[in-house]
Design an enzyme around this catalytic site. Structure first.
Site, PDB file in Angstrom:
ATOM      1  N   ARG A 164       0.759  -1.011   0.498  1.00 16.19           N
ATOM      2  CA  ARG A 164      -0.336  -0.148   0.087  1.00 16.19           C
ATOM      3  C   ARG A 164       0.662   1.715  -0.251  1.00 16.19           C
ATOM      4  O   ARG A 164       0.527   2.203   0.521  1.00 16.19           O
ATOM      5  CB  ARG A 164      -0.673  -0.177   1.174  1.00 16.19           C
ATOM      6  CG  ARG A 164      -1.990  -1.169   0.944  1.00 16.19           C
ATOM      7  CD  ARG A 164      -3.171  -1.069   0.042  1.00 16.19           C
ATOM      8  NE  ARG A 164      -3.747  -1.883  -0.243  1.00 16.19           N
ATOM      9  CZ  ARG A 164      -3.059  -3.361  -0.395  1.00 16.19           C
ATOM     10  NH1 ARG A 164      -2.640  -3.611  -1.234  1.00 16.19           N
ATOM     11  NH2 ARG A 164      -4.454  -4.740  -0.052  1.00 16.19           N
ATOM     12  N   SER A 241     -10.955   0.905   3.665  1.00 15.87           N
ATOM     13  CA  SER A 241     -10.022   0.535   4.751  1.00 15.87           C
ATOM     14  C   SER A 241      -9.611   1.611   4.950  1.00 15.87           C
ATOM     15  O   SER A 241      -8.883   1.856   4.082  1.00 15.87           O
ATOM     16  CB  SER A 241      -9.233  -0.791   4.479  1.00 15.87           C
ATOM     17  OG  SER A 241      -8.931  -2.309   3.835  1.00 15.87           O
ATOM     18  N   GLU A 340      -5.138   4.124   6.176  1.00 13.46           N
ATOM     19  CA  GLU A 340      -4.379   4.095   4.266  1.00 13.46           C
ATOM     20  C   GLU A 340      -5.003   5.407   3.798  1.00 13.46           C
ATOM     21  O   GLU A 340      -4.298   5.968   2.814  1.00 13.46           O
ATOM     22  CB  GLU A 340      -5.385   3.209   3.897  1.00 13.46           C
ATOM     23  CG  GLU A 340      -4.655   2.587   2.599  1.00 13.46           C
ATOM     24  CD  GLU A 340      -5.759   1.785   2.072  1.00 13.46           C
ATOM     25  OE1 GLU A 340      -5.982   0.286   2.989  1.00 13.46           O
ATOM     26  OE2 GLU A 340      -6.144   1.272   0.822  1.00 13.46           O
TER      27      GLU A 340
HETATM   28  C1  LIG Z   1     -15.798   1.276  -1.150  1.00  8.45           C
HETATM   29  C2  LIG Z   1     -14.066  -0.030  -1.395  1.00  8.45           C
HETATM   30  C3  LIG Z   1     -13.413  -0.389  -1.014  1.00  8.45           C
HETATM   31  C4  LIG Z   1     -11.915  -0.347  -1.626  1.00  8.45           C
HETATM   32  N1  LIG Z   1     -11.119  -1.546  -1.675  1.00  8.45           N
HETATM   33  C5  LIG Z   1      -9.342  -0.992  -1.935  1.00  8.45           C
HETATM   34  C6  LIG Z   1      -8.891  -2.116  -2.138  1.00  8.45           C
HETATM   35  O1  LIG Z   1      -9.894  -3.946  -1.923  1.00  8.45           O
HETATM   36  N2  LIG Z   1      -7.651  -2.236  -1.998  1.00  8.45           N
HETATM   37  C7  LIG Z   1      -7.287  -1.446  -2.358  1.00  8.45           C
HETATM   38  O2  LIG Z   1      -5.866  -0.971  -2.422  1.00  8.45           O
HETATM   39  N3  LIG Z   1      -7.256  -0.207  -1.948  1.00  8.45           N
HETATM   40  C8  LIG Z   1      -8.703   0.029  -2.101  1.00  8.45           C
HETATM   41  N4  LIG Z   1      -9.640   0.351  -1.486  1.00  8.45           N
HETATM   42  C9  LIG Z   1      -9.608   2.415  -2.008  1.00  8.45           C
HETATM   43  C10 LIG Z   1      -9.574   3.259  -3.353  1.00  8.45           C
HETATM   44  O3  LIG Z   1     -10.474   2.498  -3.650  1.00  8.45           O
HETATM   45  C11 LIG Z   1      -8.000   2.873  -3.876  1.00  8.45           C
HETATM   46  O4  LIG Z   1      -6.624   3.224  -3.480  1.00  8.45           O
HETATM   47  C12 LIG Z   1      -7.445   3.110  -5.252  1.00  8.45           C
HETATM   48  O5  LIG Z   1      -6.915   3.745  -5.960  1.00  8.45           O
HETATM   49  C13 LIG Z   1      -8.664   5.076  -5.427  1.00  8.45           C
HETATM   50  O6  LIG Z   1      -8.072   5.674  -6.631  1.00  8.45           O
HETATM   51  P1  LIG Z   1      -9.223   7.735  -6.569  1.00  8.45           P
HETATM   52  O7  LIG Z   1      -8.802   8.285  -8.381  1.00  8.45           O
HETATM   53  O8  LIG Z   1     -10.814   7.218  -6.325  1.00  8.45           O
HETATM   54  O9  LIG Z   1      -8.426   8.258  -5.221  1.00  8.45           O
HETATM   55  P2  LIG Z   1      -8.499   9.567  -4.956  1.00  8.45           P
HETATM   56  O10 LIG Z   1      -9.291   8.641  -3.891  1.00  8.45           O
HETATM   57  O11 LIG Z   1      -9.005  10.220  -5.904  1.00  8.45           O
HETATM   58  O12 LIG Z   1      -6.956   9.558  -5.123  1.00  8.45           O
HETATM   59  C14 LIG Z   1      -6.085   8.982  -3.369  1.00  8.45           C
HETATM   60  C15 LIG Z   1      -4.910   9.710  -3.456  1.00  8.45           C
HETATM   61  O13 LIG Z   1      -3.647   9.114  -5.246  1.00  8.45           O
HETATM   62  C16 LIG Z   1      -3.447  10.559  -5.465  1.00  8.45           C
HETATM   63  N5  LIG Z   1      -4.289  10.334  -7.155  1.00  8.45           N
HETATM   64  C17 LIG Z   1      -5.279  10.325  -7.489  1.00  8.45           C
HETATM   65  N6  LIG Z   1      -5.107  10.358  -8.881  1.00  8.45           N
HETATM   66  C18 LIG Z   1      -3.303  10.310  -8.828  1.00  8.45           C
HETATM   67  C19 LIG Z   1      -2.977  10.568 -10.273  1.00  8.45           C
HETATM   68  N7  LIG Z   1      -3.149  10.596 -11.966  1.00  8.45           N
HETATM   69  N8  LIG Z   1      -1.684  11.226 -10.545  1.00  8.45           N
HETATM   70  C20 LIG Z   1      -0.818  11.423  -9.074  1.00  8.45           C
HETATM   71  N9  LIG Z   1      -2.465  11.023  -7.438  1.00  8.45           N
HETATM   72  C21 LIG Z   1      -3.021  10.875  -7.841  1.00  8.45           C
HETATM   73  C22 LIG Z   1      -4.789  11.803  -4.489  1.00  8.45           C
HETATM   74  O14 LIG Z   1      -4.037  13.111  -4.264  1.00  8.45           O
HETATM   75  C23 LIG Z   1      -4.752  10.793  -3.290  1.00  8.45           C
HETATM   76  O15 LIG Z   1      -3.770  11.698  -2.593  1.00  8.45           O
HETATM   77  C24 LIG Z   1     -11.434   0.957  -1.694  1.00  8.45           C
HETATM   78  C25 LIG Z   1     -11.631   2.460  -1.115  1.00  8.45           C
HETATM   79  C26 LIG Z   1     -13.116   2.117  -1.232  1.00  8.45           C
HETATM   80  C27 LIG Z   1     -14.127   3.094  -1.025  1.00  8.45           C
END
Ligand SMILES: Cc1cc2nc3c(=O)[nH]c(=O)nc-3n(C[C@H](O)[C@H](O)[C@H](O)COP(=O)(O)OP(=O)(O)OC[C@H]3O[C@@H](n4cnc5c(N)ncnc54)[C@H](O)[C@@H]3O)c2cc1C
Length: 348
Positions: A164, A241, A340
């Site tokens: 992570r 998480s 996380e």
């Molecule tokens: C119901 C649920 C289940 C989940 N299950 C998992 C799981 O099983 N495993 C897991 O690893 N995660 C899980 N997650 C967490 C999340 O979905 C992941 O971490 C996902 O990759 C985040 O993507 P996002 O586009 O929503 O990022 P955001 O939430 O918008 O951003 C997260 C971080 O990444 C940065 N970021 C986003 N896009 C970019 C980019 N293009 N360039 C640079 N920085 C960027 C942001 O600045 C921020 O710091 C879960 C979340 C939820 C709500």
């Protein structure tokens, strides 16, 4: 680049929490990224990159930064020598990619089905689930380097992926604009190593299974825990998480066993003399059972690792509950849980 003003951020997050941003730059093309960053410089504020908002906790007061909202689309597929090389724009939805990869017979991301968010965020924390991580299949990451003021192509080694974690998470230097995956073309999953998944599939650890069956089984398992976004499921209003599973050394493990009153503690080997302990197990035994509520936020009724907003909650309430959990677990087991999600304008 489209510039929006006075935007409510809560609807852009899966927790449905957070105040407003004075400026949001919607980035639809790669060339919009330097333009958005220049706009932040002109305004004299920081720039914060927002993808699908599924791994962020945003302050009730909002953010004093220009939000760079990733909205670029595009997929390119090249097939060669039994491999598919798939390059996706950062704004492509992750789960739709997994679904199409499975349908095409591209192996290697099937266990990552049902994870919300956008492709560009997956390398940030090396997204992983059910024994698979994106680091296993990422070939390269194209990003805008804010220090060099240029686009760069990063190898997996440059990204320094960990559990992570990655070099990209520990700095705001890079804005990811494209990710390339290399996936074997075959209708079988990668060898399956996660006990809960192999049990559900009825296969032995290390065996494979057809891609579609693996994807469906993963989604069903996730759904049973409220870990698939669903408007009809109030338990899915979370950031997934909330804490990462802690890794402890032998002495730390002994302390956990002692805190648990000598009972068997679930654990996975995490290298020489190191153990990964499920944070959900520690949280429940520290007195925060599923459904434990504090105001309008609660520990998920289906998975102790997710904190849920009932729709009326605030970030302040969420962080207070997270802090209570952190303190409770530390008091009982001597382990400090690390959150996380990324905190924006707030801290735990
Ligand atoms: C119901 C649920 C289940 C989940 N299950 C998992 C799981 O099983 N495993 C897991 O690893 N995660 C899980 N997650 C967490 C999340 O979905 C992941 O971490 C996902 O990759 C985040 O993507 P996002 O586009 O929503 O990022 P955001 O939430 O918008 O951003 C997260 C971080 O990444 C940065 N970021 C986003 N896009 C970019 C980019 N293009 N360039 C640079 N920085 C960027 C942001 O600045 C921020 O710091 C879960 C979340 C939820 C709500």
């Amino acid at each position: 680049m489209r510039l929006e003003r006075d935007v409510s951020l809560a609807p852009l997050t899966t927790l449905r929490l957070g105040g407003k941003a004075a400026r949001v730059a919607v980035v639809e093309r790669e060339s919009d990224v330097p333009e958005a960053l220049a706009e932040a410089e002109r305004a004299g504020v920081e720039a914060f990159v927002l993808g699908g908002g599924s791994n962020v906790v945003i302050a009730d007061e909002g953010v004093d930064a220009l939000v760079v909202r990733i909205a670029s689309r595009g997929v390119d597929v090249e097939r060669r020598d039994g491999m598919a090389r798939v390059t996706l724009a950062a704004g492509e939805p992750w789960d739709a990619f997994v679904e199409s990869a499975v349908a095409e017979g591209f192996s290697g991301v099937e266990c990552l089905a049902g994870i919300p968010g956008l492709v560009g965020a997956t390398p940030i924390q090396n997204v992983g689930a059910y024994g698979q991580e994106v680091k296993d299949t990422i070939a390269s990451v194209r990003a805008y380097d804010r220090e060099a003021r240029a686009f760069v192509d990063l190898t997996p080694a440059d990204c320094a992926f960990g559990y992570r974690a990655s070099r990209l998470k520990s700095t705001s230097r890079y804005v990811v604009v494209r990710v390339t995956f290399e996936l074997p073309v075959k209708d079988a999953s990668a060898p399956l190593r996660y006990a809960e998944l192999t049990r559900a599939l009825g296969v032995a650890e290390g065996e494979t299974a057809p891609l579609a069956r693996v994807r469906e089984t993963v989604v069903a398992l996730r759904r049973s825990k409220g870990m698939v976004l669903d408007d009809a499921d109030p338990e899915s209003v979370s950031a997934g998480s909330f804490f990462v599973n802690p890794v402890v050394d032998d002495a730390g493990l002994a302390r956990v066993v002692e805190g648990a009153g000598g009972v068997e503690v679930p654990r996975h080997a995490a290298g020489e003399g190191r153990w990964k302990v499920p944070a959900a197990w520690l949280i429940e035994r520290a007195g925060f059972a599923r459904g434990f509520a504090a105001g309008h936020v609660h520990v998920s009724k289906r998975h102790a690792l997710a904190l849920v907003n009932d729709g009326q909650g605030t970030t302040r309430e969420l962080l207070a509950l997270a802090r209570d959990i952190q303190r409770g677990v530390e008091r009982r087991f001597g382990v400090v849980l690390t959150p996380e999600p990324v905190m924006v304008g707030c801290a735990i």
